[in-house]
Structures are given as C-alpha cells and as structure tokens.
Design a protein around this motif. Structure first.
Motif, PDB file in Angstrom:
ATOM      1  N   GLU A 447      45.409  92.643   0.470  1.00 19.52           N
ATOM      2  CA  GLU A 447      45.624  94.072   1.079  1.00 19.52           C
ATOM      3  C   GLU A 447      44.412  94.913   0.845  1.00 19.52           C
ATOM      4  N   CYS A 448      43.242  94.292   1.056  1.00 12.96           N
ATOM      5  CA  CYS A 448      41.920  95.080   1.029  1.00 12.96           C
ATOM      6  C   CYS A 448      41.242  94.741   2.550  1.00 12.96           C
ATOM      7  N   THR A 449      40.672  95.929   2.864  1.00 14.60           N
ATOM      8  CA  THR A 449      39.703  95.584   3.989  1.00 14.60           C
ATOM      9  C   THR A 449      38.218  95.812   3.723  1.00 14.60           C
ATOM     10  N   ILE A 450      37.402  95.595   4.563  1.00 13.73           N
ATOM     11  CA  ILE A 450      35.950  95.506   4.208  1.00 13.73           C
ATOM     12  C   ILE A 450      35.161  96.309   5.164  1.00 13.73           C
ATOM     13  N   GLU A 451      33.978  97.241   4.884  1.00 17.92           N
ATOM     14  CA  GLU A 451      33.383  98.102   5.725  1.00 17.92           C
ATOM     15  C   GLU A 451      32.014  98.110   5.293  1.00 17.92           C
ATOM     16  N   LEU A 452      31.094  98.497   6.399  1.00 14.84           N
ATOM     17  CA  LEU A 452      29.457  98.625   6.065  1.00 14.84           C
ATOM     18  C   LEU A 452      29.258  99.802   5.300  1.00 14.84           C
ATOM     19  N   SER A 519      30.623  98.346  13.453  1.00 18.01           N
ATOM     20  CA  SER A 519      31.713  98.650  12.623  1.00 18.01           C
ATOM     21  C   SER A 519      32.896  97.757  12.937  1.00 18.01           C
ATOM     22  N   LEU A 520      33.099  97.734  14.385  1.00 20.08           N
ATOM     23  CA  LEU A 520      34.141  97.128  14.905  1.00 20.08           C
ATOM     24  C   LEU A 520      34.189  95.452  14.576  1.00 20.08           C
ATOM     25  N   ILE A 521      33.112  95.141  14.691  1.00 15.87           N
ATOM     26  CA  ILE A 521      32.892  93.542  14.415  1.00 15.87           C
ATOM     27  C   ILE A 521      33.114  93.199  13.024  1.00 15.87           C
ATOM     28  N   THR A 522      32.877  94.124  12.063  1.00 20.51           N
ATOM     29  CA  THR A 522      33.126  94.033  10.466  1.00 20.51           C
ATOM     30  C   THR A 522      34.602  94.038  10.382  1.00 20.51           C
ATOM     31  N   TRP A 523      35.060  94.937  11.104  1.00 20.23           N
ATOM     32  CA  TRP A 523      36.532  94.991  10.947  1.00 20.23           C
ATOM     33  C   TRP A 523      37.356  93.671  11.466  1.00 20.23           C
ATOM     34  N   LEU A 524      36.714  93.362  12.666  1.00 17.81           N
ATOM     35  CA  LEU A 524      37.532  92.280  13.029  1.00 17.81           C
ATOM     36  C   LEU A 524      37.299  91.033  12.329  1.00 17.81           C
ATOM     37  N   ASP A 525      36.074  90.738  11.923  1.00 16.37           N
ATOM     38  CA  ASP A 525      35.563  89.717  11.253  1.00 16.37           C
ATOM     39  C   ASP A 525      34.273  89.700  10.425  1.00 16.37           C
ATOM     40  N   TYR A 526      34.517  90.080   9.026  1.00 17.01           N
ATOM     41  CA  TYR A 526      33.204  90.598   8.471  1.00 17.01           C
ATOM     42  C   TYR A 526      32.281  89.371   8.264  1.00 17.01           C
ATOM     43  N   LYS A 527      32.735  88.113   8.465  1.00 16.15           N
ATOM     44  CA  LYS A 527      31.774  86.836   8.386  1.00 16.15           C
ATOM     45  C   LYS A 527      30.849  87.039   9.570  1.00 16.15           C
ATOM     46  N   VAL A 528      31.026  87.526  10.756  1.00 13.05           N
ATOM     47  CA  VAL A 528      30.394  87.651  11.660  1.00 13.05           C
ATOM     48  C   VAL A 528      29.098  88.564  11.312  1.00 13.05           C
ATOM     49  N   THR A 529      29.777  89.801  10.951  1.00 14.49           N
ATOM     50  CA  THR A 529      28.714  90.559  10.452  1.00 14.49           C
ATOM     51  C   THR A 529      27.611  89.933   9.388  1.00 14.49           C
ATOM     52  N   LYS A 561      43.002 109.633  -2.306  1.00 10.26           N
ATOM     53  CA  LYS A 561      43.329 109.313  -0.841  1.00 10.26           C
ATOM     54  C   LYS A 561      42.388 108.183  -0.472  1.00 10.26           C
ATOM     55  N   ILE A 562      42.650 107.213   0.626  1.00 12.36           N
ATOM     56  CA  ILE A 562      42.057 106.156   0.945  1.00 12.36           C
ATOM     57  C   ILE A 562      40.826 106.533   1.490  1.00 12.36           C
ATOM     58  N   LYS A 563      39.795 105.695   1.219  1.00 12.40           N
ATOM     59  CA  LYS A 563      38.310 106.041   1.519  1.00 12.40           C
ATOM     60  C   LYS A 563      37.995 105.350   2.886  1.00 12.40           C
ATOM     61  N   ARG A 564      38.851 104.836   3.688  1.00  9.48           N
ATOM     62  CA  ARG A 564      38.453 103.937   4.725  1.00  9.48           C
ATOM     63  C   ARG A 564      37.756 104.826   5.997  1.00  9.48           C
ATOM     64  N   LYS A 565      36.771 104.454   6.647  1.00 11.90           N
ATOM     65  CA  LYS A 565      36.195 104.969   7.784  1.00 11.90           C
ATOM     66  C   LYS A 565      36.558 104.328   9.276  1.00 11.90           C
ATOM     67  N   VAL A 566      37.249 102.996   9.186  1.00  9.54           N
ATOM     68  CA  VAL A 566      37.549 102.578  10.040  1.00  9.54           C
ATOM     69  C   VAL A 566      38.810 102.221  10.251  1.00  9.54           C
ATOM     70  N   TYR A 567      39.437 102.625  11.419  1.00  9.63           N
ATOM     71  CA  TYR A 567      40.988 102.266  11.620  1.00  9.63           C
ATOM     72  C   TYR A 567      41.255 101.770  12.662  1.00  9.63           C
ATOM     73  N   SER A 568      42.587 101.103  12.942  1.00  9.70           N
ATOM     74  CA  SER A 568      42.882 100.449  14.167  1.00  9.70           C
ATOM     75  C   SER A 568      44.066 101.530  14.617  1.00  9.70           C
TER      76      SER A 568
END
Length: 586
Positions: A447-452, A519-529, A561-568
């Motif tokens: 239940e976590c996501t990853i961003e740059l 940012s999008l590539i990291t949200w989809l699959d951080y391993k690619v970034t 509040k959530i610190k996310r910068k990337v949303y779907s």
C-alpha cells in the motif's frame, strides 16, 4: 584429347649426394614397396579432354586476395575439379597405363601458389607399387624440392598400419575410441600408465624430429598435419605428415605475419632456428601466439615460480582477455568497443565528443578512487599523440583516443585496467549489464507507491540539457535518439507511453514533458526508471533518488495529508467535450 604431363621427381640422398651409395645404408631396416623408385625420375601423363583441361587451368589456382576477402578462408567455397582420366607412368623408359583413375586438385592453401598438387586414386585391379592413392605434392615454396623427402626418410615411421577406415565406410563419424582414449589420459598419473595408452617411444621420437627439422607446421606448434592411429594392441600413435615447411622454408613469411596463421609478430629467423628445445617448445615460440597471455616455466618439485603461476592464473580468471580483445587481429572486440564508447559518452559531460582534463580527472577518480597528477595526465596524452595522433587534440581526448588507450593497456599486459573501468560501469564478464547494477534490491512496503525525489528530477534535467545541443529548450528526434544511444533503447516505445509525452507544436519534447514522462514511467514500473538511471550513469546508489509514499493516510505519521505528487486520474466526458484539451492544459 590433351595430355597433361606432370614430371614427378622422387629424389633421394642417393641421387643428390652419392649416386652409387647402397640403398640399404640410406633407408636401413625398411621394407617399403616403393623402394625400387629411390633416386629415379618418374614421368606421369594424364589424358583428359581439351574442355576438361581448360576447366582445370581456369579454376586450379586462386589469388591470396580472393582466398582471404572473397572466400573468407572458407575452402569449402572453392570450386573443385574431379575427373576420371587415364594415367600413364614412365620409369626407366617403361610405360604403364592405369585406366579410369580418379584425378582431382589436391591441397588447400597451396592453391594460391604458382604450382599446385594433385591427388590420384587408382582402381583396385591395378595399383602403383601396391599403392591405390597417389599424391603429387607441389612443395611450391621449397625450391630444393627435397625437404619432404628428407624428412619422411629420416622419420621412416615404424608404425605398421593394419587397417584404416576411409570416408566410404560406416565408421566415418565413429569417434568413441577417441573419447575413450581421452578418458584414459585424464586418469593417467605415471609414465607406466601413459605407456599403456600411447606409444611413448614413437611420440618422443616425433617431437625430437619436429625440433630438429625446425618444424612449425605440425603437431607441437600449429597443432595440425598429424594423424592419430590406434594400433591393434590398443595403444595410440601420432603420425606427422606434410613436411614441406621443414628446415626453415617459408619461416620468414609465417613469423612475419604474411600468412594469417597464429604467428603475428615479426621474429628474427636466425633466432628461431637457434633456439634450444625447451625455449622452442615452451617459451619463445608460444610467445609468438597472441592468444597466449602468459607463459611461465615452473616446477612444483623444485619450487620454481609457483607464486607467479598462482598470480597469473588468478589474473586470467579475474581479468579474462578473450571477451574484450581479439588477439588474432590485435583489436578490441565489437562488444568491448560498444561498452567503452558508452562509458566515454557518460564521461563526456559537455557532450562535445571530447574528454577535457577535468572530465578525465573525474573519470579517473570515479574508477580508481584517485586522480592523476598533472604530469601523469600529460604523459598519457603524449603517448596517445605519438602513437595515434587523431586520438587527442588541444581540447582533450577524443573517443577514438579513449579506445586506443584501452587497446594499449591490453597490449601491454594491463588488461585489469580496462576491466576495472568496465565493471565500475556495470558490466559483467560477458559485457552484459550486471543484475545488481540495473536492478539493485529495493524494499517497497504494501500500500505504498514510489516517486522521484528532487535529486532524481535534477539528474534527468541535467541529462536533458546535455543532449539539447542547440539549447532551444526541446529535444528533437535526433537529439532524443542520441540520448537513448547509451541504453538498450527507448522504454517509452516498449511501454506504449510515447503518445503521452508533452511536446511543442513541432512535436519536439519539452523539458516539462521529459520530466513528466519519467514520473509516469516511475509510477507504472519504478524498476524501469531504476534500470535507466544505471544506463544513464547516475552512479552507484540509484535507489537514493526514490521516495516511498504511503497510499493511505493512516500509514502517514500524525495522519497528515498525503505527500503524493503523481496521481492516476480518469477524465470522463462526452465525445467532443474537450477532454484532450483539458489534459494538455496541465
């Protein structure tokens, strides 16, 4: 009909040294069916049609250029000549006719010489001195035409061959006895045990003869022109053949590298022929073979050079030459050139095709943890300038100069230097990227996501500016291709995200679009970034540019509040309502 006349000269010491000497003193203890031919000149006439004769003349010889560059040394591509002919022999004025003999061109490399050989196979009902097969050898490079004869007579191999299987028998691919012999040799520990496998006396005799004949074209040096024969008692024997290159003939050409064999260095002829046996067999000659990296004379019994052997054995394992260097042509292999070219581009921070002194110092410190002194750097550039002028200019080191420098390291025995560089930039022994380099371990809680992080965006921003050659704030297709040239390819295409990139009106990618895409590539699959950060040369700790963010408020400390910068987000609307315009407005 056309008579193709071959004067086949069988000359012995009888005819050249002492015409009246006793044959039995010259070939003592022999029982050869062709002994009556000693010292005689044989005329052989071949009868064939005019058409066939012209065809033979047309294809028999080829040029060295065609052999190397047109046929790539593939002898199977050469057109062959084979024909049924009538053969007539004339010995002491007496003629003998052999009908329907099989006549074809003999030899392989010999076809580039001014005189070629022929092979003749007779019918079983009429043999030539108990011989069915006759080889008319050209010995084109031996102007005395006697080296083969002397060598064969001096060897006078005592092996009595009872039975041989030829290409027409069912034993053509029967190799099990060879495997059995190798298995037995692997378990041999004493001379006595070895003598049960090989005829040691004949083997030793053959080795001594090769040395005395100054042979390079047989078993010990080139490793060919010999047969393995298993005698009825089960023991094996090695039988040399082809003696036309003995006693120094053609040696200067071969040692000088004119003929593309394993010898590639120019070696003094006089030095070669005066070598003692140990150096001829174990040291000096083998140093001519470029694929042999190190040759050391050692003895466990006498404790000679043991530590040196261990050191060089470890070096050969840790820093293998074969994956990165072609010793036959003295050049870096294509995969190594590609890897080092990528490293050069990564170190070329200004992207101008030149490594400045400052960039060289950064490269040196990154790879070897210590910079070069100004004097050392000057000497390196002077060496390149002296040996490869286009490798360096007033601004710094060129890419070709960088490659030349590594080629020089390897030639001088410092292959470990090149390997240290390759491994620092993520390459394994096969010049593929190491798994731990492109996919370092990273734990992502549920239940976590990853961003740059900012550091990641700053790196991609610098990367964008480096390849924006014209400083117009966008990457044109050419600049984008150049950017991805140091990677396996553009991941946006394989992930089907290329259409989402923000561009200007001409379709060129803007900085905002470039950063948003990662940012999008990291949200989809951080391993690619993570993988592409390694390709782009971020450094050793690529995972440090990521920030792990909980997807639910309850996972956030103090329920902030959530610190996310990337949303779907899903944009809903009727056809023509302006969904695309709305998306591009952001």
């Amino acid at each position: 009909m056309r008579y193709f006349i071959v004067i086949y000269i069988i000359l012995g010491l009888l005819s050249l040294v002492k015409a009246n000497s006793d044959l039995t003193n010259y070939v003592k203890s022999t029982d050869r069916s062709f002994n009556p031919l000693e010292g005689k000149v044989i005329t052989i006439k071949i009868n064939m049609s005019e058409k066939k004769y012209k065809k033979l003349i047309e294809i028999a010889q080829i040029s060295s250029y065609d052999l190397f560059y047109k046929y790539n040394m593939d002898f199977n591509k050469l057109e062959n000549f084979e024909e049924k002919v009538n053969m007539t022999t004339i010995i002491d004025g007496k003629e003998e006719v052999y009908e329907k003999a099989n006549f074809k061109i003999g030899g392989r490399y010999a076809r580039v010489q001014d005189r070629i050989g022929f092979n003749i196979k007779l019918k079983k009902n009429k043999l030539f001195y108990n011989r069915k097969d006759i080889r008319l050898r050209p010995d084109a490079l031996d102007y005395t035409h006697i080296r083969s004869k002397i060598s064969a007579d001096l060897m006078n191999h005592p092996v009595n061959i009872k039975k041989c299987f030829n290409e027409k028998d069912e034993y053509l691919n029967y190799t099990q006895p060879l495997y059995d012999m190798i298995d037995r040799l692997m378990n041999v520990t004493t001379i006595e045990e070895l003598s049960n496998v090989f005829d040691i006396e004949n083997y030793t005799r053959m080795i001594i003869a090769e040395y005395l004949f100054s042979s390079f074209d047989n078993y010990l040096i080139m490793g060919h022109n010999f047969h393995l024969y298993q005698k009825p008692d089960g023991k094996w024997d090695i039988i040399d053949h082809d003696y036309d290159s003995n006693f120094g003939v053609n040696l200067k050409l071969v040692l000088g590298g004119y003929i593309p064999l394993n010898f590639t260095k120019i070696v003094e002829f006089e030095k070669y022929v005066k070598l003692d046996f140990d150096h001829w067999q174990a040291l000096e000659v083998f140093q001519f073979l470029e694929e042999i990296e190190t040759c050391i004379e050692c003895s466990a019994k006498s404790n000679i050079n043991i530590s040196e052997v261990i050191y060089f054995a470890q070096k050969a394992i840790l820093y293998p030459t074969a994956p990165i260097y072609d010793s036959q042509i003295n050049a870096l292999k294509p995969a190594c050139v590609q890897a080092l070219s990528r490293i050069f581009k990564l170190c070329d921070l200004e992207g101008d095709g030149i490594l400045t002194d400052e960039e060289i110092m950064k490269f040196q410190k990154y790879c070897f943890s210590q910079p070069l002194s100004e004097e050392e750097l000057f000497l390196v550039k002077e060496i390149i300038k002296e040996n490869y002028p286009e490798g360096v200019n007033e601004r710094g080191l060129t890419q070709s100069g960088f490659l030349f420098l590594h080629n020089l390291f390897i030639c001088q025995g410092s292959v470990e230097t090149t390997w240290e560089v390759l491994r620092k930039y993520g390459y394994d022994d096969n010049l593929s990227f190491r798994e731990d380099f492109i996919h370092p371990k990273m734990e992502i809680p549920e239940e976590c996501t990853i961003e740059l992080k900012k550091e990641g965006y700053d790196f991609f921003k610098d990367l964008f500016n480096k390849y924006d050659k014209d400083n117009d704030g966008v990457l044109c297709p050419r600049e984008l291709n150049e950017l991805f040239s140091i990677t396996p390819g553009n991941p946006w295409i394989s992930m089907d995200t290329q259409q989402s990139v923000v561009t200007d009106k001409n379709g060129n990618i803007t900085l905002q679009g470039f950063l948003s895409q990662w940012s999008l590539i990291t949200w989809l699959d951080y391993k690619v970034t993570l993988e592409y950060l390694a390709y782009f040369g971020y450094g050793d700790n690529t995972t440090s540019v990521f920030e792990i963010i909980p997807l639910n408020k309850k996972h956030s400390k103090y329920n902030k509040k959530i610190k996310r910068k990337v949303y779907s987000c899903c944009v809903l609307g009727a056809t023509g309502s302006g969904k695309i315009i709305f998306i591009y407005s952001y």
